[in-house]
Scaffold this motif. Sequence first.
Motif, short mmCIF file in Angstrom:
data_model
loop_
_atom_site.label_atom_id
_atom_site.label_comp_id
_atom_site.label_asym_id
_atom_site.label_seq_id
_atom_site.Cartn_x
_atom_site.Cartn_y
_atom_site.Cartn_z
N MET A 201 56.82 -5.10 27.70
CA MET A 201 56.22 -4.31 26.63
C MET A 201 56.25 -2.83 27.01
O MET A 201 55.93 -2.48 28.14
CB MET A 201 54.76 -4.76 26.42
N ASP A 202 56.65 -1.97 26.05
CA ASP A 202 56.62 -0.54 26.33
C ASP A 202 55.99 0.20 25.15
O ASP A 202 55.71 -0.38 24.09
CB ASP A 202 58.02 -0.01 26.64
N PHE A 203 55.75 1.49 25.35
CA PHE A 203 55.05 2.28 24.34
C PHE A 203 55.87 2.39 23.05
O PHE A 203 55.30 2.46 21.96
CB PHE A 203 54.72 3.66 24.90
N ARG A 204 57.19 2.42 23.18
CA ARG A 204 58.01 2.52 21.97
C ARG A 204 57.81 1.29 21.09
O ARG A 204 57.70 1.39 19.86
CB ARG A 204 59.48 2.66 22.36
N GLN A 205 57.76 0.12 21.71
CA GLN A 205 57.54 -1.10 20.93
C GLN A 205 56.17 -1.07 20.23
O GLN A 205 56.05 -1.47 19.07
CB GLN A 205 57.62 -2.32 21.85
N LEU A 206 55.16 -0.59 20.93
CA LEU A 206 53.83 -0.51 20.32
C LEU A 206 53.82 0.51 19.18
O LEU A 206 53.16 0.30 18.15
CB LEU A 206 52.79 -0.13 21.38
N GLU A 207 54.53 1.60 19.36
CA GLU A 207 54.63 2.60 18.29
C GLU A 207 55.30 2.01 17.06
O GLU A 207 54.85 2.21 15.92
CB GLU A 207 55.41 3.82 18.78
N TYR A 208 56.37 1.26 17.27
CA TYR A 208 57.06 0.60 16.16
C TYR A 208 56.14 -0.42 15.48
O TYR A 208 56.09 -0.52 14.25
CB TYR A 208 58.33 -0.10 16.65
N PHE A 209 55.44 -1.19 16.30
CA PHE A 209 54.53 -2.21 15.78
C PHE A 209 53.46 -1.58 14.88
O PHE A 209 53.22 -2.04 13.75
CB PHE A 209 53.87 -2.95 16.95
N LEU A 210 52.84 -0.51 15.33
CA LEU A 210 51.79 0.14 14.54
C LEU A 210 52.35 0.82 13.31
O LEU A 210 51.67 0.90 12.27
CB LEU A 210 51.02 1.14 15.41
N ALA A 211 53.56 1.32 13.39
CA ALA A 211 54.18 1.93 12.20
C ALA A 211 54.36 0.88 11.10
O ALA A 211 54.14 1.16 9.92
CB ALA A 211 55.52 2.55 12.57
N ILE A 212 54.74 -0.33 11.48
CA ILE A 212 54.89 -1.40 10.48
C ILE A 212 53.53 -1.75 9.89
O ILE A 212 53.40 -1.95 8.68
CB ILE A 212 55.54 -2.64 11.14
N VAL A 213 52.50 -1.80 10.74
CA VAL A 213 51.14 -2.07 10.26
C VAL A 213 50.70 -1.00 9.27
O VAL A 213 50.19 -1.28 8.18
CB VAL A 213 50.15 -2.15 11.44
N ASP A 214 50.89 0.27 9.64
CA ASP A 214 50.39 1.38 8.83
C ASP A 214 51.18 1.58 7.54
O ASP A 214 50.62 2.02 6.53
CB ASP A 214 50.40 2.67 9.65
N HIS A 215 52.48 1.25 7.56
CA HIS A 215 53.32 1.48 6.39
C HIS A 215 53.55 0.22 5.57
O HIS A 215 54.13 0.28 4.48
CB HIS A 215 54.65 2.09 6.81
N GLY A 216 53.10 -0.92 6.08
CA GLY A 216 53.15 -2.14 5.30
C GLY A 216 54.48 -2.86 5.25
O GLY A 216 54.63 -3.82 4.49
N GLY A 217 55.45 -2.44 6.01
CA GLY A 217 56.73 -3.13 5.99
C GLY A 217 57.73 -2.50 6.94
O GLY A 217 57.55 -1.37 7.41
N PHE A 218 58.81 -3.23 7.21
CA PHE A 218 59.81 -2.77 8.16
C PHE A 218 60.63 -1.60 7.61
O PHE A 218 60.89 -0.63 8.34
CB PHE A 218 60.75 -3.94 8.52
N ASN A 219 61.02 -1.67 6.35
CA ASN A 219 61.87 -0.61 5.80
C ASN A 219 61.15 0.73 5.78
O ASN A 219 61.70 1.77 6.18
CB ASN A 219 62.34 -0.99 4.39
N ARG A 220 59.90 0.72 5.29
CA ARG A 220 59.15 1.98 5.22
C ARG A 220 58.82 2.51 6.60
O ARG A 220 58.83 3.72 6.84
CB ARG A 220 57.88 1.78 4.39
N ALA A 221 58.53 1.61 7.54
CA ALA A 221 58.26 2.04 8.92
C ALA A 221 59.51 2.67 9.53
O ALA A 221 59.43 3.70 10.20
CB ALA A 221 57.78 0.87 9.75
N ALA A 222 60.66 2.05 9.31
CA ALA A 222 61.90 2.59 9.86
C ALA A 222 62.19 3.97 9.30
O ALA A 222 62.61 4.89 10.03
CB ALA A 222 63.06 1.63 9.55
N ALA A 223 61.94 4.14 7.99
CA ALA A 223 62.17 5.45 7.38
C ALA A 223 61.23 6.50 7.96
O ALA A 223 61.62 7.63 8.23
CB ALA A 223 61.99 5.36 5.86
N ALA A 224 59.97 6.11 8.17
CA ALA A 224 59.00 7.06 8.71
C ALA A 224 59.32 7.43 10.15
O ALA A 224 59.04 8.56 10.59
CB ALA A 224 57.59 6.46 8.62
N LEU A 225 59.90 6.50 10.90
CA LEU A 225 60.22 6.74 12.31
C LEU A 225 61.63 7.32 12.51
O LEU A 225 61.99 7.67 13.63
CB LEU A 225 60.13 5.42 13.09
N TYR A 226 62.40 7.40 11.42
CA TYR A 226 63.79 7.88 11.49
C TYR A 226 64.62 7.02 12.43
O TYR A 226 65.40 7.52 13.26
CB TYR A 226 63.83 9.35 11.92
#
Length: 297
Positions: free
Chosen positions: A1-26
């Motif tokens: 487990m690394d911080f990048r994975q946790l950042e991605y995980f929380l982005a999906i939680v906060d944005h409600g989905g994988f596509n929107r999280a990916a767009a927000a994270l570029y």
Amino acid sequence: MDFRQLEYFLAIVDHGGFNRAAAALYVSQPSLSQAIQVLERDLDSILFHRVGGKAVLTDAGAALVPPAREALHGLELARASVGAVRELRAGRLDIAAMASPTVEPLSTMVRRFTDRHPAVSLALRVALTAADVVERVRTGGCELGLLTTSLPLSSPDVATHPVGDHRLVLVTPKDGPFPAGRAVRREQLEGHRLIVGQRGTGIRSYVDGLAAQGIDIRIAVETEHRMAFLPLVLGGVGLAVVTESWADLSERAGALVLDLEPPALQHNVLVSRKTRLTPSARAFLAIALDTAAPAGP
């Protein structure tokens, strides 16, 4: 487990989905999905159910949210303790706030902070009730929170910092039922239609208190959208009890603002985590307390 994975995980939680999280994270959606798959293998648990394009947390995923926020908060604190952020030449601060104190005192606090530290970015997050503000700060979603309450606030999970009081006032149309310049006694609200917020807010507690005292008030509209109060009042739907921070805006829009008798106060409280704060949060807290301090003689 690394911080990048946790950042991605929380982005999906906060944005409600994988596509929107990916767009927000570029990042690409496949890269994001692959990182989550690796995290799920490390934890030997499925973190999300994929439902119609949405990502729904499993029980395991919900359990990971607080420690993940704590871990990323710790990383941000470490980064903020060195380099440019230490001198507030960069950085970001997330603040949760209820609607009423967003007008004042938050506007003045933000103006003074940005004047002094223009390189720090502020993110103001909407919270509907005092409990929502405390929860966002407690779980690490925001470092600071601003709320109003009719009763003194005590919470074992956050530190509390009183930042002034506001009176409640009554907003009516110019041709409303009460004359200008004269305070309205609470019993005079008998039989009138009121526009109210949701339960859990100080303003709603005041209105519910009227009913508990046997005053027959009628709820015309209950809304979470505080900005809807003024248009509804001006449209003749009902009257509204709000904090005095809304008085100037209401009068400029053409409404009548009247004092209530006896006076009722709402307490503005800034809350912070009890752990060490980042430099930007400490600076904002100092400015907020200075803003709230009474002027000298």
